[in-house]
Design an enzyme around this catalytic site. Structure first.
Site, PDB file in Angstrom:
ATOM      1  N   GLU A   1       0.863  -1.180   0.000  1.00 32.69           N
ATOM      2  CA  GLU A   1       0.000   0.000   0.000  1.00 32.69           C
ATOM      3  C   GLU A   1       0.899   1.230   0.000  1.00 32.69           C
ATOM      4  OE1 GLU A   1      -3.074  -0.068  -0.512  1.00 32.69           O
ATOM      5  OE2 GLU A   1      -3.509  -2.188  -0.195  1.00 32.69           O
TER       6      GLU A   1
ATOM      7  N   CYS B   1      -1.616   9.444   2.043  1.00 30.80           N
ATOM      8  CA  CYS B   1      -1.070   8.870   0.808  1.00 30.80           C
ATOM      9  C   CYS B   1      -1.997   9.060  -0.383  1.00 30.80           C
ATOM     10  CB  CYS B   1      -0.769   7.385   0.998  1.00 30.80           C
ATOM     11  SG  CYS B   1      -2.211   6.388   1.443  1.00 30.80           S
TER      12      CYS B   1
END
Length: 613
Positions: free
Chosen positions: A223, A257
Site C-alpha cells: 500500500e 497517501c
C-alpha cells in the site's frame, strides 16, 4: 489506562528469529483456524482499543500533533467499526462458496471454494495513520485465521508503544506479537520466511521488501502512494472543488497517501478557484491555522525539512499561506501557482499541506499531463460534469477515484482500497481485508458412481475425443470476423432486433393483439376499460404490456443482466403458462409466476395477470 511514558524499546535483533518461529509454530498447531477463536481475538482487540482510547489520543497528539477529532475519526472509531463489521460478517465469509460457471457434468463434482488462512504473516505499519494502518490489516489477518507479527512505525514511537501494549494485553501472545525497531530490526524480520508480507509506506522501501520477498516467493501486499492528480474543469462547481480539495490537504496536515499531490485547473477559472480556497481556509480556521487545535503537525524534523526544500526549489509563486515554524513542526496550508509539469512540487510527492496548481488550456492537456506525471497513481480526483469525469476515468489509470471529491473513496471502510502499478498491489478494507490474508482453495469431490462417465479420460484414447467434446465443447456464437451470429431459429424469432424487443413483438403476435402503449393503457384504466396490474415489479430497462382477449392484461418485467441469454428457451412457454393461469372464473383473479433460471445470477421474470369480471 494511563499514558505510556517510557522510551520505545527496540526488539533485539537476535531475538527476531525466535519470535518469527513462534508464530509459525502457532499456525502449524491449527490453533487460529476455528471460527470461535478468531471471533474471540477480534472481540478482545476491540475492547483493548476501547480501554486505551485516551492513550491513543495522547500518543497521536505527541507524535503528529493530530487533533482529537481526527484521532477518533481516522484511528480509533475506524478500527472499532472495522472489528465490529468483521465479527458480524466473519461466519458468512468463512463458509465454502459454490463455484460459478460450471457445466452440468462438473456440477456433479460439487465444486466449491474453501477459504484457507495463508499462514504466518508480517505487517509493517506506517506513521501517518499509525493506529488504523496497523490495526486494519491485523484485523484481516486475525479474521482469516493467520498468525501475525506487527511492526509499527518507529517514526511514531509513542503510538508504537501503545500498539504493543494493546496487542500484548488483548491477544493470544503465542499467535500475535509486536516487533519494534528501525532498519536493522526490519531487515532481520525480512530475513525470515513469511506466508504474506503486508507493507504500507513509500516506494523505495517497498522495492526493498518486494525484492526480499521474491527470494522466497513470498506474496506481498504493498500500500504505497503516488503523485495523485486532481483535475478541475471549467464546468466544475468551483466552490465545492476548492473546499473539498483543501480539506484533502489539511486532514492530518496533508500527510495522507491518497490526497491530491497537485491540481490541474482550467485556466479560465484559476483565479476564481484560488479565491474560493482562501474563503474555505478562512471558514475552516477563523482564528488562523497556526494556533488552531484542528490542524496537525509534520511528523518529525526530517520530513519538515524535506517539505521546506520542496518549497524552496519550486519555480512557482505562493498565492496562499507559506508560514513555517520548524520548532513546532508547523507548515501552513500553502497554495502555489506553478507553470510547468516539471516543477518539483509536481514531479515529487509532497506528502504535506502543499497545494500546487497548474493551469491548462483544455481537458486534453490535463489528461495528457496527468498520464505523463504518473501513469498509475493511487488516487484520481476529477471535478466537472459527468461527461468530463467519465472521460477522465476512461483515459487514465489509478488505484481509486473520488469523483467531485478529495480522497473520500479511501474513507469508506467496506470499500476495497489499493493501488495499481507502482502505487501498490493488492487491496484491503472490509471483506477485502479477510480476502487479503486468505487463499481461495478450489475443491471438488468426485463420487465413485461417476466412473463410467469418466472412463473417457483413460487410455486407450481411440474413439474417445468425440465423446469428450460432446460433453464439454462450447460452440462459439461469433464468426471469423468477430461478429455475433444468429442461428436460423433465433433469426426468425428475433429478426434484426434484441431479444427484449423480440419478446414484445412475438408476445403480441401469439396473443392476437398488438402491444398497447403505456400511455394508452393508463388512459383506458382511468376510464374503467382496462385494469392496471399491481404488485412489486422488478426494475428493468423497459416494461412490456400486452393486451389479450377476455380483457386480460399481462405485465411482463424481465430482469435482464449483462450478456446472458434468458429468453431463448423459456419465454414462449412462460407467456402461455401465464395466459392459462389467468383464465379463472374468480373475481379479479390474480396469479404470479416466478421463473429462476440456472445462471451466474438468479434471473427472474415476473408476470402479473388481472382478469376483469
Amino acid at each position: 489506562m494511563a499514558a505510556i511514558t517510557t522510551q520505545l524499546k527496540y526488539t533485539p535483533v537476535d531475538s527476531i528469529p525466535g519470535i518469527a518461529a513462534g508464530v509459525r509454530n502457532a499456525f502449524n498447531s491449527h490453533k487460529t483456524k476455528p471460527l470461535e477463536f478468531r471471533l474471540l481475538q477480534l472481540r478482545k482487540l476491540y475492547w483493548g482499543i476501547v480501554d486505551n482510547e485516551a492513550a491513543i489520543v495522547q500518543a497521536c497528539k505527541e507524535d503528529l500533533g493530530k487533533p482529537t477529532f481526527e484521532t477518533y475519526l481516522t484511528e480509533i472509531d475506524w478500527c472499532k467499526n472495522d472489528i465490529v463489521f468483521a465479527t458480524q460478517n466473519l461466519p458468512k465469509w468463512v463458509k465454502d462458496e459454490t463455484a460459478l460457471d460450471m457445466l452440468l457434468m462438473n456440477k456433479l463434482l460439487s465444486p466449491r471454494i474453501r477459504k484457507d488462512p495463508l499462514g504466518a504473516v508480517l505487517i509493517i505499519g506506517t506513521y501517518n495513520f499509525p493506529v488504523s494502518l496497523s490495526i486494519t490489516p491485523l484485523v484481516g489477518a486475525i479474521a482469516a485465521g493467520c498468525t501475525a507479527i506487527l511492526k509499527p512505525s518507529e517514526s511514531a514511537p509513542t503510538v508504537a508503544k501503545v500498539l504493543q501494549h494493546i496487542v500484548e494485553t488483548s491477544l493470544d501472545v503465542s499467535c500475535y506479537d509486536v516487533a519494534q525497531g528501525a532498519v536493522p530490526e526490519t531487515t532481520a524480520l525480512l530475513d525470515e520466511k513469511w506466508d504474506k508480507i503486508f507493507y504500507t509506506g513509500g516506494v523505495n522501501v517497498a522495492k526493498i521488501i518486494a525484492k526480499k520477498a521474491a527470494e522466497t516467493l513470498t506474496p506481498v501486499t504493498l500500500e504505497l502512494g503516488g503523485r495523485n492528480p486532481a483535475i478541475v474543469t471549467k464546468n466544475a462547481n468551483i466552490r465545492l472543488a476548492a473546499k473539498r480539495l483543501l480539506w484533502g490537504k489539511i486532514l492530518n496536515a496533508g500527510q495522507v497517501c491518497i490526497s491530491q499531490n497537485y491540481t490541474i485547473v482550467d485556466k479560465e477559472i484559476v483565479d476564481a478557484f484560488i479565491a474560493e480556497i482562501k474563503v474555505a481556509l478562512e471558514q475552516f480556521f477563523p482564528n488562523g491555522v497556526k494556533e488552531s487545535e484542528d490542524f496537525a503537525r509534520i511528523v518529525n524534523g526530517r520530513q519538515w525539512s524535506r517539505l521546506k526544500k520542496l518549497l524552496e526549489e519550486t519555480d512557482g509563486k505562493i498565492v496562499v499561506g507559506g508560514d513555517m515554524d520548524e520548532s513546532r513542526r508547523y507548515l501552513e496550508p500553502t497554495v502555489i501557482l506553478v507553470n510547468s509539469p516539471n516543477d518539483s512540487l509536481i514531479k515529487d510527492e509532497s506528502f504535506g499541506p502543499l497545494l500546487p496548481i497548474l493551469p491548462v488550456d483544455d481537458l486534453d492537456t490535463a489528461i495528457r499531463i496527468a498520464n505523463e506525471v504518473h501513469r498509475t497513481p493511487l488516487g484520481l480526483y476529477p471535478f466537472g460534469n459527468k461527461q468530463e469525469t467519465d472521460r477522465i476515468m476512461l483515459e487514465t489509470q489509478s488505484g481509486g477515484v473520488s469523483v467531485n471529491d478529495a480522497l473520500f473513496h479511501g474513507c469508506i471502510p467496506t470499500l476495497a482500497f489499493g493501488g495499481v502499478g507502482d502505487s501498490g498491489q493488492g487491496s484491503y478494507h472490509g471483506r477485502g481485508s479477510f480476502d487479503c490474508f486468505s487463499h481461495r482453495r478450489s475443491v471438488i469431490t468426485t463420487p465413485g458412481w461417476m466412473e463410467r462417465l469418466l472412463d473417457v479420460r483413460y487410455p486407450p484414447y481411440e474413439g474417445k475425443l468425440a465423446k469428450v467434446r460432446q460433453m464439454s465443447e462450447l460452440k462459439p456464437d461469433f464468426d471469423r470476423n468477430g461478429k455475433v451470429k444468429l442461428d436460423p431459429v433465433s433469426y426468425l424469432l428475433l429478426g434484426a432486433g434484441s431479444k427484449a424487443a423480440a419478446l414484445g413483438r412475438w408476445s403480441a403476435v401469439l396473443l392476437g393483439k398488438s402491444s398497447v402503449s403505456l400511455q394508452h393503457r393508463q388512459r383506458n384504466a382511468k376510464n374503467g376499460k382496462l385494469p392496471l396490474a399491481s404488485g412489486s415489479i422488478l426494475t428493468a430497462d423497459r416494461i412490456y404490456d400486452v393486451a389479450v382477449p377476455s380483457d386480460v392484461v399481462i405485465r411482463i418485467t424481465p430482469a435482464l443482466y449483462d450478456g446472458l441469454s434468458i429468453f431463448n428457451s423459456i419465454i414462449m412457454y412462460t407467456l402461455l403458462k401465464a395466459l392459462a393461469s389467468c383464465r379463472s372464473d374468480s373475481h379479479y383473479s390474480r396469479k404470479y409466476i416466478s421463473n429462476t433460471l440456472p445462471s451466474k445470477k438468479a434471473v427472474t421474470s415476473n408476470i402479473h395477470c388481472l382478469r376483469r369480471t
